[in-house]
Design a protein around this motif. Structure first.
Motif, PDB file in Angstrom:
ATOM      1  N   ILE A  90      -1.786 -11.537   1.611  1.00  0.00           N
ATOM      2  CA  ILE A  90      -0.651 -11.454   2.532  1.00  0.00           C
ATOM      3  C   ILE A  90      -0.010 -12.796   2.843  1.00  0.00           C
ATOM      4  O   ILE A  90       0.812 -12.889   3.723  1.00  0.00           O
ATOM      5  CB  ILE A  90      -1.051 -10.757   3.847  1.00  0.00           C
ATOM      6  CG1 ILE A  90      -2.154 -11.517   4.549  1.00  0.00           C
ATOM      7  CG2 ILE A  90      -1.436  -9.339   3.616  1.00  0.00           C
ATOM      8  CD1 ILE A  90      -2.487 -10.961   5.896  1.00  0.00           C
ATOM      9  N   ALA A 141       4.324 -10.896   7.910  1.00  0.00           N
ATOM     10  CA  ALA A 141       4.906  -9.995   8.917  1.00  0.00           C
ATOM     11  C   ALA A 141       5.429  -8.708   8.295  1.00  0.00           C
ATOM     12  O   ALA A 141       5.985  -7.867   8.992  1.00  0.00           O
ATOM     13  CB  ALA A 141       6.026 -10.707   9.665  1.00  0.00           C
ATOM     14  N   SER A 142       5.232  -8.517   6.987  1.00  0.00           N
ATOM     15  CA  SER A 142       5.785  -7.346   6.306  1.00  0.00           C
ATOM     16  C   SER A 142       4.961  -6.089   6.586  1.00  0.00           C
ATOM     17  O   SER A 142       3.798  -6.174   6.969  1.00  0.00           O
ATOM     18  CB  SER A 142       5.816  -7.599   4.797  1.00  0.00           C
ATOM     19  OG  SER A 142       4.500  -7.604   4.288  1.00  0.00           O
ATOM     20  N   PRO A 143       5.577  -4.919   6.388  1.00  0.00           N
ATOM     21  CA  PRO A 143       4.823  -3.661   6.528  1.00  0.00           C
ATOM     22  C   PRO A 143       3.655  -3.580   5.536  1.00  0.00           C
ATOM     23  O   PRO A 143       2.641  -2.972   5.820  1.00  0.00           O
ATOM     24  CB  PRO A 143       5.866  -2.577   6.246  1.00  0.00           C
ATOM     25  CG  PRO A 143       7.186  -3.223   6.501  1.00  0.00           C
ATOM     26  CD  PRO A 143       7.007  -4.671   6.183  1.00  0.00           C
ATOM     27  N   ALA A 144       3.816  -4.195   4.362  1.00  0.00           N
ATOM     28  CA  ALA A 144       2.729  -4.193   3.370  1.00  0.00           C
ATOM     29  C   ALA A 144       1.508  -4.938   3.911  1.00  0.00           C
ATOM     30  O   ALA A 144       0.371  -4.533   3.679  1.00  0.00           O
ATOM     31  CB  ALA A 144       3.206  -4.828   2.072  1.00  0.00           C
ATOM     32  N   ALA A 145       1.733  -6.027   4.649  1.00  0.00           N
ATOM     33  CA  ALA A 145       0.625  -6.777   5.244  1.00  0.00           C
ATOM     34  C   ALA A 145      -0.102  -5.919   6.267  1.00  0.00           C
ATOM     35  O   ALA A 145      -1.345  -5.886   6.300  1.00  0.00           O
ATOM     36  CB  ALA A 145       1.140  -8.058   5.894  1.00  0.00           C
ATOM     37  N   GLU A 196       4.255 -12.776   2.706  1.00  0.00           N
ATOM     38  CA  GLU A 196       5.006 -12.209   3.831  1.00  0.00           C
ATOM     39  C   GLU A 196       4.038 -11.573   4.829  1.00  0.00           C
ATOM     40  O   GLU A 196       3.830 -10.371   4.833  1.00  0.00           O
ATOM     41  CB  GLU A 196       6.003 -11.160   3.321  1.00  0.00           C
ATOM     42  CG  GLU A 196       7.100 -11.756   2.461  1.00  0.00           C
ATOM     43  CD  GLU A 196       8.153 -10.713   2.142  1.00  0.00           C
ATOM     44  OE1 GLU A 196       8.501  -9.922   3.044  1.00  0.00           O
ATOM     45  OE2 GLU A 196       8.621 -10.703   0.997  1.00  0.00           O
ATOM     46  N   ALA A 226       0.959  -9.164  12.400  1.00  0.00           N
ATOM     47  CA  ALA A 226       0.564  -7.833  11.933  1.00  0.00           C
ATOM     48  C   ALA A 226      -0.829  -7.533  12.476  1.00  0.00           C
ATOM     49  O   ALA A 226      -1.634  -8.439  12.670  1.00  0.00           O
ATOM     50  CB  ALA A 226       0.559  -7.774  10.414  1.00  0.00           C
TER      51      ALA A 226
END
Length: 159
Positions: free
Chosen positions: A80, A85-89, A83, A117
């Motif tokens: 991670i 702060a991404s939804p994937a994280a 990114e 996150a």
């Protein structure tokens, strides 16, 4: 003549028994005390040896467990980094939290301590101003001591 001779034999027997008791009774008491002390010392040593062995076994298992959790956190940190702060994280955090159910919450924070996150948004750990966070932000893996936090015990592993 037979009667006085019998009395002498009886007196001699009694004196012999009393003399044997006077000599052997203290000797038996001393031997009993020495054997009891030695047995107690042996039992104490055996108990201490067993306790030390058990403590070493527990420490090795704990070190293995911590090593596995830190390896999982290192992999997650590598995944991670692009990114955080991404939804994937957040999805990766949730997945890792399912895989390693030992964690109550997994969080990713920026260098200021802002949580970007979380695997459990309702559970939070505030890293701002914490010594362990400064160490982790400096690039070193961190494991804190157990700390009572209300009705819970908090143990932070940071990567």
């Amino acid at each position: 003549m037979n009667a006085p001779s019998t009395r002498r034999k009886l007196r001699y027997r009694y004196r012999l028994v009393v003399a044997m008791l006077v000599v052997s009774l203290p000797l038996m008491i001393v031997l009993a005390v020495l054997l009891t002390t030695q047995a107690s010392s042996s039992l104490t040593t055996a108990g201490e040896t067993r306790g030390v062995g058990l403590a070493r076994s527990v420490a090795l298992r704990l070190e293995d467990w911590l090593g596995e959790r830190q390896a999982g956190l290192a992999v997650l940190a590598g995944v991670i980094t692009g990114e955080p702060a991404s939804p994937a994280a957040a999805a990766n955090l949730v997945e890792l939290n399912k895989t390693y159910s030992e964690f109550s919450v997994l969080e990713v924070a920026d260098l200021t301590g802002t949580v970007l996150a979380s695997s459990q948004p309702k559970l939070t750990v505030n890293p701002v101003g914490q010594a362990w966070f400064r160490t982790a932000a400096g690039g070193q893996p961190t494991v804190t001591s157990l700390v009572r936090n209300g009705d819970h015990i908090q143990w932070v592993l940071a990567q």
